[in-house]
Scaffold this motif. Structure first.
Motif, PDB file in Angstrom:
ATOM      1  N   CYS A  52       0.878  -1.535   0.075  1.00 14.56           N
ATOM      2  CA  CYS A  52       0.048  -0.174  -0.139  1.00 14.56           C
ATOM      3  C   CYS A  52       0.898   1.152  -0.056  1.00 14.56           C
ATOM      4  O   CYS A  52       0.274   2.474  -0.060  1.00 14.56           O
ATOM      5  CB  CYS A  52      -0.959  -0.111   1.086  1.00 14.56           C
ATOM      6  SG  CYS A  52      -2.024  -1.142   1.025  1.00 14.56           S
ATOM      7  N   ALA A  53       2.240   1.137   0.174  1.00 14.09           N
ATOM      8  CA  ALA A  53       3.085   2.057   0.276  1.00 14.09           C
ATOM      9  C   ALA A  53       2.891   2.811  -1.234  1.00 14.09           C
ATOM     10  O   ALA A  53       2.549   1.948  -2.357  1.00 14.09           O
ATOM     11  CB  ALA A  53       4.395   1.960   0.331  1.00 14.09           C
ATOM     12  N   ALA A  54       3.274   4.097  -1.397  1.00 16.35           N
ATOM     13  CA  ALA A  54       3.242   4.872  -2.754  1.00 16.35           C
ATOM     14  C   ALA A  54       4.102   4.143  -3.682  1.00 16.35           C
ATOM     15  O   ALA A  54       5.300   3.377  -3.289  1.00 16.35           O
ATOM     16  CB  ALA A  54       3.978   6.302  -2.720  1.00 16.35           C
ATOM     17  N   THR A  55       3.866   4.165  -5.087  1.00 12.50           N
ATOM     18  CA  THR A  55       4.748   3.419  -5.936  1.00 12.50           C
ATOM     19  C   THR A  55       4.737   4.222  -7.267  1.00 12.50           C
ATOM     20  O   THR A  55       3.789   5.077  -7.838  1.00 12.50           O
ATOM     21  CB  THR A  55       4.139   1.943  -6.387  1.00 12.50           C
ATOM     22  OG1 THR A  55       4.516   1.453  -7.470  1.00 12.50           O
ATOM     23  CG2 THR A  55       2.461   2.180  -6.498  1.00 12.50           C
ATOM     24  N   SER A  56       6.092   4.480  -7.871  1.00 13.95           N
ATOM     25  CA  SER A  56       6.309   5.371  -8.819  1.00 13.95           C
ATOM     26  C   SER A  56       5.761   4.968 -10.163  1.00 13.95           C
ATOM     27  O   SER A  56       5.929   3.964 -10.639  1.00 13.95           O
ATOM     28  CB  SER A  56       7.870   5.492  -9.040  1.00 13.95           C
ATOM     29  OG  SER A  56       8.153   6.221 -10.098  1.00 13.95           O
ATOM     30  N   SER A  57       4.748   5.872 -10.550  1.00 19.95           N
ATOM     31  CA  SER A  57       4.075   5.695 -11.820  1.00 19.95           C
ATOM     32  C   SER A  57       3.254   4.182 -11.699  1.00 19.95           C
ATOM     33  O   SER A  57       3.250   3.384 -12.896  1.00 19.95           O
ATOM     34  CB  SER A  57       4.843   5.583 -13.072  1.00 19.95           C
ATOM     35  OG  SER A  57       5.445   6.707 -13.261  1.00 19.95           O
ATOM     36  N   PHE A  58       2.929   3.733 -10.676  1.00 18.90           N
ATOM     37  CA  PHE A  58       2.176   2.553 -10.227  1.00 18.90           C
ATOM     38  C   PHE A  58       2.907   1.303 -10.757  1.00 18.90           C
ATOM     39  O   PHE A  58       2.339   0.365 -10.963  1.00 18.90           O
ATOM     40  CB  PHE A  58       0.719   2.648 -11.321  1.00 18.90           C
ATOM     41  CG  PHE A  58      -0.350   1.669 -10.839  1.00 18.90           C
ATOM     42  CD1 PHE A  58      -0.367   1.634  -9.268  1.00 18.90           C
ATOM     43  CD2 PHE A  58      -1.254   1.359 -11.470  1.00 18.90           C
ATOM     44  CE1 PHE A  58      -1.566   0.624  -8.690  1.00 18.90           C
ATOM     45  CE2 PHE A  58      -2.532   0.743 -11.080  1.00 18.90           C
ATOM     46  CZ  PHE A  58      -2.527   0.198  -9.585  1.00 18.90           C
ATOM     47  N   ILE A  59       4.163   1.256 -10.678  1.00 15.48           N
ATOM     48  CA  ILE A  59       5.070   0.144 -11.392  1.00 15.48           C
ATOM     49  C   ILE A  59       5.041  -1.028 -10.085  1.00 15.48           C
ATOM     50  O   ILE A  59       5.276  -1.961 -10.709  1.00 15.48           O
ATOM     51  CB  ILE A  59       6.523   0.621 -11.788  1.00 15.48           C
ATOM     52  CG1 ILE A  59       7.437   1.533 -10.488  1.00 15.48           C
ATOM     53  CG2 ILE A  59       6.651   1.644 -12.840  1.00 15.48           C
ATOM     54  CD1 ILE A  59       8.614   1.437 -10.619  1.00 15.48           C
ATOM     55  N   GLN A  60       4.823  -0.790  -9.004  1.00 12.90           N
ATOM     56  CA  GLN A  60       4.999  -2.001  -7.961  1.00 12.90           C
ATOM     57  C   GLN A  60       6.105  -2.699  -8.363  1.00 12.90           C
ATOM     58  O   GLN A  60       5.874  -3.902  -8.464  1.00 12.90           O
ATOM     59  CB  GLN A  60       3.519  -2.643  -8.082  1.00 12.90           C
ATOM     60  CG  GLN A  60       2.105  -1.768  -7.926  1.00 12.90           C
ATOM     61  CD  GLN A  60       0.920  -2.400  -8.029  1.00 12.90           C
ATOM     62  OE1 GLN A  60       0.617  -3.092  -6.997  1.00 12.90           O
ATOM     63  NE2 GLN A  60       0.215  -2.241  -9.175  1.00 12.90           N
ATOM     64  N   ALA A  61       7.106  -2.328  -7.978  1.00  5.32           N
ATOM     65  CA  ALA A  61       8.405  -3.030  -8.667  1.00  5.32           C
ATOM     66  C   ALA A  61       9.007  -3.756  -7.328  1.00  5.32           C
ATOM     67  O   ALA A  61      10.279  -3.991  -7.550  1.00  5.32           O
ATOM     68  CB  ALA A  61       9.369  -2.030  -9.309  1.00  5.32           C
ATOM     69  N   CYS A  62       8.409  -4.034  -6.229  1.00  2.00           N
ATOM     70  CA  CYS A  62       9.001  -4.691  -5.278  1.00  2.00           C
ATOM     71  C   CYS A  62       8.496  -6.142  -5.247  1.00  2.00           C
ATOM     72  O   CYS A  62       7.240  -6.659  -5.279  1.00  2.00           O
ATOM     73  CB  CYS A  62       8.621  -3.986  -3.909  1.00  2.00           C
ATOM     74  SG  CYS A  62       9.484  -4.710  -2.521  1.00  2.00           S
ATOM     75  N   THR A  63       9.356  -7.106  -5.150  1.00  2.00           N
ATOM     76  CA  THR A  63       9.084  -8.529  -4.860  1.00  2.00           C
ATOM     77  C   THR A  63      10.073  -8.659  -3.422  1.00  2.00           C
ATOM     78  O   THR A  63      11.124  -8.687  -3.324  1.00  2.00           O
ATOM     79  CB  THR A  63       9.670  -9.352  -6.017  1.00  2.00           C
ATOM     80  OG1 THR A  63       8.857  -9.045  -7.209  1.00  2.00           O
ATOM     81  CG2 THR A  63       9.348 -10.742  -5.427  1.00  2.00           C
ATOM     82  N   VAL A  64       9.076  -9.676  -2.628  1.00  2.53           N
ATOM     83  CA  VAL A  64       9.623 -10.136  -1.259  1.00  2.53           C
ATOM     84  C   VAL A  64       9.807 -11.832  -1.402  1.00  2.53           C
ATOM     85  O   VAL A  64       8.776 -12.161  -1.833  1.00  2.53           O
ATOM     86  CB  VAL A  64       8.771  -9.640  -0.293  1.00  2.53           C
ATOM     87  CG1 VAL A  64       9.645 -10.194   1.133  1.00  2.53           C
ATOM     88  CG2 VAL A  64       8.403  -8.237  -0.011  1.00  2.53           C
ATOM     89  N   ILE A  65      10.991 -12.055  -1.070  1.00  2.00           N
ATOM     90  CA  ILE A  65      11.219 -13.414  -0.937  1.00  2.00           C
ATOM     91  C   ILE A  65      11.352 -13.629   0.569  1.00  2.00           C
ATOM     92  O   ILE A  65      12.389 -13.278   1.208  1.00  2.00           O
ATOM     93  CB  ILE A  65      12.385 -13.938  -1.595  1.00  2.00           C
ATOM     94  CG1 ILE A  65      12.398 -13.418  -3.123  1.00  2.00           C
ATOM     95  CG2 ILE A  65      12.771 -15.449  -1.655  1.00  2.00           C
ATOM     96  CD1 ILE A  65      12.891 -14.142  -4.345  1.00  2.00           C
ATOM     97  N   GLN A  66      10.616 -14.549   0.828  1.00  2.01           N
ATOM     98  CA  GLN A  66      10.431 -15.053   2.394  1.00  2.01           C
ATOM     99  C   GLN A  66      11.196 -16.281   2.576  1.00  2.01           C
ATOM    100  O   GLN A  66      10.924 -17.451   2.040  1.00  2.01           O
ATOM    101  CB  GLN A  66       9.071 -15.359   2.817  1.00  2.01           C
ATOM    102  CG  GLN A  66       8.878 -15.981   4.312  1.00  2.01           C
ATOM    103  CD  GLN A  66       7.592 -16.098   4.861  1.00  2.01           C
ATOM    104  OE1 GLN A  66       6.456 -15.541   4.069  1.00  2.01           O
ATOM    105  NE2 GLN A  66       7.286 -16.840   5.845  1.00  2.01           N
ATOM    106  N   VAL A  67      12.412 -16.151   3.154  1.00  5.82           N
ATOM    107  CA  VAL A  67      13.306 -17.570   3.161  1.00  5.82           C
ATOM    108  C   VAL A  67      13.154 -18.159   4.457  1.00  5.82           C
ATOM    109  O   VAL A  67      13.361 -17.931   5.466  1.00  5.82           O
ATOM    110  CB  VAL A  67      14.768 -17.121   2.960  1.00  5.82           C
ATOM    111  CG1 VAL A  67      15.724 -18.197   2.923  1.00  5.82           C
ATOM    112  CG2 VAL A  67      14.954 -16.046   1.651  1.00  5.82           C
ATOM    113  N   ASN A  68      12.499 -19.581   4.302  1.00  2.90           N
ATOM    114  CA  ASN A  68      12.295 -20.123   5.303  1.00  2.90           C
ATOM    115  C   ASN A  68      13.358 -21.310   5.466  1.00  2.90           C
ATOM    116  O   ASN A  68      13.391 -21.881   6.478  1.00  2.90           O
ATOM    117  CB  ASN A  68      10.973 -21.016   5.289  1.00  2.90           C
ATOM    118  CG  ASN A  68       9.873 -19.773   4.941  1.00  2.90           C
ATOM    119  OD1 ASN A  68       9.639 -18.909   5.433  1.00  2.90           O
ATOM    120  ND2 ASN A  68       9.446 -20.071   3.686  1.00  2.90           N
TER     121      ASN A  68
END
Lengths: 245, 245
Positions: A36-52
């Motif tokens: 929900c954070a702001a994203t530049s030009s709606f690119i949504q460029a973050c991927t999170v890898i949860q390492v278990n």
């Protein structure tokens, strides 16, 4: 000062955690907060890898200066700046994507940072603590290999999360006039303020370490900046398709 | 879901503001909240320029695609990544600073982003709204000139703040499985999820604009990425002493 501002001002890095699990439901809610954070030009460029996987966690710890909490924190997330899904979007519409721009590297990286900060603040609001792990970049190519990152995706930093098993002091920050300027940049008083701040930082370290560390801010910074800063980063990032132009 | 997580999830960009001043005391408290964000190796590389002068605000608006809120928002802040004070720290100890590393550019920029996100969240927690202004980078050299930024300081983005005079909908974000992966990167289902998401985004735009915008996420992204992305950024940043190696 309301409770949110008080929460923001109470941040400390937490590196020691209770042996208490964090529910997957909570982790996912925190990731949604990040989205929900702001994203530049709606690119949504973050991927999170949860390492278990414990083996991967141990190898990531090796990459990150053997920081024990990388393998031992209840939760370990790696935030990646990701333009791969934008290539997919372009493929879906037979549009030839122009990539490699410094601007794209910057906006994707900033998107990730805003996202991650929401995750950490959300976590702190429910009693968790954490710390970012920039040291993953010590051996970023190995991190990239372990997480199977494709072209146009790179790991920005890790984040350890868990219920705190320590209660460190808040670290003093630079005096406000050094970081907040009016109308234009003016640093003519910065040296005076930094000399004053140096005394606060020295006192913080000597108190916290019972005299073992006796260092001011400017001493710490100047000792760091006479060394090279991860000189492999530029060639790594170019190999991944970033910073080419 | 506690009130902080609810706050994070309720973020919308606000671009229209009431004619109601924000006290300098509150602005300074928000900046202090920003300072409390994590900082890479304690570098504290963010400087904020609060721009009050109407003439400068009008010129910054010209730089930023004539976005009216740049000149009209009650508060306008420019977040700068700043390694100038680190040069000062080195000078104070006669240490020759090694600068120009991509890693330093990245850590300084990330420091700023984490700082800025704290400011915005703090602002939203007291009923303010805001939006980041990445478009300052459209003409970054002019922004740099107007704000008198020295070497090793560059403007990352602006931030408009004020009491909201609009109540926009929350923009839908990518499905969680696209942005959260387990143990390693796996995008084999991304296309299916993005197609589903495309329908949500199209519906969001058509509803919000009464049919004037009829576009999916992948259409919007692919239309943007066939164009150059601020191709002046790399040479500007190199001129400022960043990204040289």
């Amino acid at each position: 000062m309301n409770n949110v501002i008080a929460l923001l001002k109470s941040h400390r890095s937490i590196r020691k955690f209770l042996d208490r699990a964090v529910s997957q439901e909570l982790i996912e809610s925190l990731i949604e907060s990040g989205q929900c954070a702001a994203t530049s030009s709606f690119i949504q460029a973050c991927t999170v890898i949860q390492v278990n996987d414990p083996d991967t966690r141990a190898k990531l710890r090796d990459c990150a200066a053997d920081q024990i909490y990388v393998s031992e924190a209840p939760v370990f997330l790696v935030f990646c700046a990701d333009m791969q899904r934008h290539r997919l979007a372009c493929d879906m519409h037979q549009s030839p994507m122009l990539s490699g721009y410094t601007e794209q590297f910057l906006t994707a990286s900033l998107d990730c940072a805003l996202f991650a900060q929401n995750v950490l603040i959300g976590a702190e609001s429910v009693g968790l603590g954490g710390c970012y792990i920039g040291a993953l970049r010590n051996n970023i190519a190995e991190v990239d290999y372990l997480l199977k990152l494709p072209e146009l995706v790179y790991p920005l930093f890790g984040l350890c999360l868990g219920y705190p098993d320590q209660d460190p002091e808040i670290k003093p920050r630079l005096p406000l006039p050094v970081v907040l300027k009016q109308d234009s940049y003016d640093d003519c008083s910065d040296r005076i303020f930094i000399e004053e701040y140096d005394r606060d930082v020295r006192s913080y370290y000597t108190t916290r370490t019972a005299g073992a560390i006796d260092q001011s801010w400017s001493e710490q910074i100047s000792a760091m900046l006479i060394k090279e800063a991860r000189p492999h980063m530029l060639s790594y990032l170019r190999d991944k398709g970033f910073l080419l132009k």
